[in-house]
Design an enzyme around this catalytic site. Structure first.
Site, PDB file in Angstrom:
ATOM      1  N   HIS A 268      -8.372  -8.889   5.919  1.00 48.06           N
ATOM      2  CA  HIS A 268      -8.696  -8.415   4.580  1.00 48.06           C
ATOM      3  C   HIS A 268     -10.207  -8.440   4.380  1.00 48.06           C
ATOM      4  CE1 HIS A 268      -4.470  -9.942   3.389  1.00 48.06           C
ATOM      5  NE2 HIS A 268      -4.429  -8.622   3.489  1.00 48.06           N
TER       6      HIS A 268
ATOM      7  N   HIS B  51       5.774  -5.963   8.004  1.00 51.05           N
ATOM      8  CA  HIS B  51       5.554  -4.529   7.848  1.00 51.05           C
ATOM      9  C   HIS B  51       5.163  -3.909   9.190  1.00 51.05           C
ATOM     10  CE1 HIS B  51       5.558  -5.623   3.671  1.00 51.05           C
ATOM     11  NE2 HIS B  51       4.402  -6.254   3.759  1.00 51.05           N
TER      12      HIS B  51
ATOM     13  N   GLY C 251       0.814  -1.206   0.000  1.00 48.23           N
ATOM     14  CA  GLY C 251       0.000   0.000   0.000  1.00 48.23           C
ATOM     15  C   GLY C 251       0.847   1.254   0.000  1.00 48.23           C
TER      16      GLY C 251
END
Length: 346
Positions: free
Chosen positions: A306, A319, A272
């Site tokens: 998700h 991340h 992203g």
């Protein structure tokens, strides 16, 4: 005579500066005729943008107008232009990070351009033209039930990440897809299937790519080799799919981490963040959807990791998603883009 010479030189320099300033102003006005005619004032806020959009039955032209009104509230074009210049200086613009080989337009020889030492893009590459409004889509469970699909599709250009599905979710995430990122893991999984027609997943992936017909597939994490590039090209040619393949000229991970001050934190930037960084060089006005790193919604309900699955996990990965979210939220408050975490209907 000396004083006269100095005076003439002074007035000559002043005239040159005035001329250059006039040309620079004309250039900016030509680039942004409808936006720099007024001073954009960013309205600060303490929470993510809570967009209240018309229902899905509202004509698209009306949704676009409401969208423009939202941009007027949140976007500071001067700051965006400065960030775009910085990203371009650091060679992170789309012209250096989304290389689209020319063979995909003319059906000619297959070329594969990738070099860690390349200073300028090879000739003949196709580049993404500048877009006025863009939607950058993350995959957070916050999108589930958001009814943001019509608003997302009202943008001129839509960029999505990691092969996230749209089928069965269009009311929430929209349908338009101009760029779809593919990370290294997804690339390896896809190659196992598309190189073996007898495998059970071959046609599953083929259906996915048919759904992406007309889009750009961006291998953003530099994980595609020349051999695998050719395998994807051959698949798309065989089934007459109009999918363009793009990839960066060199690994972007460290460059993007450096841009956002993440090198010392030893976390890899997410897909992203990759997508937002590059979109700045393409898009004048950006909306961000599906960027919400928490397992609990503002109303206290549980959220899946998700929007397209029902897995509830601890949100741990390679991340630092909470750090990225705080960074994005800060940028949003400063007027770089609008971030939407609420439902998009009245």
């Amino acid at each position: 005579m000396g004083s006269v010479t100095i005076s003439r030189g002074f007035f000559t320099c002043l005239l040159c500066f005035s001329t250059l300033s006039t040309w620079a102003l004309c250039f900016l006005i030509m680039m942004y005729p409808s936006d720099l005619s007024i001073v954009m004032k960013h309205k600060s806020f303490t929470e993510p943008s809570q967009t209240r959009m018309p229902s899905l039955t509202t004509p698209k032209s009306d949704i676009k107008q409401v969208l423009e009104d939202e941009f007027d509230k949140h976007i500071d074009l001067v700051k965006i232009l400065k960030l775009r210049a910085k990203i371009t200086r650091q060679r992170l613009s789309s012209n250096m990070t989304m290389l689209i080989p020319p063979h995909q337009q003319d059906g000619g020889r297959v070329h594969f351009y990738r070099s860690k030492t390349m200073k300028t893009p090879p000739k003949g590459l196709q580049f993404i033209p500048r877009q006025r409004t863009c939607a950058v889509i993350g995959n957070s469970g916050i999108l589930l039930g958001s009814k943001c699909g019509a608003e997302i599709d009202a943008h001129d250009y839509v960029l999505r990440s990691n092969m996230a599905p749209r089928n069965n979710y269009t009311d929430d995430v929209g349908n338009q897809t101009d760029v779809m990122t593919v990370n290294s893991m997804a690339t390896k999984e896809a190659l196992k299937c598309i190189t073996n027609e007898s495998s059970s997943c071959y046609f599953k992936y083929l259906d996915t790519y048919r759904y992406l017909n007309g889009s750009i597939l961006w291998f953003s994490k530099f994980g595609v080799s020349a051999k695998s590039h050719f395998q994807f090209v051959n698949l798309f040619r065989k089934h007459k799919l109009n999918i363009l393949i793009a990839h960066p000229f060199k690994p972007l991970n460290g460059m993007i981490a450096s841009l956002w001050n993440m090198l010392k934190k030893k976390y890899s930037p997410s897909s992203g963040l990759f997508l937002y960084t590059v979109s700045v060089s393409i898009c004048d006005k950006i909306s961000m959807y599906g960027f919400y790193p928490f397992g609990t919604a503002p109303d206290g309900s549980d959220l899946p990791y998700h929007y397209y699955n029902d897995k509830f996990n601890s949100f741990k990965s390679g991340h630092n998603i909470p750090y990225e979210f705080r960074k994005l939220l800060s940028l949003s408050k400063q007027g770089y883009f609008r971030i939407v975490t609420d439902k998009c209907v009245i």
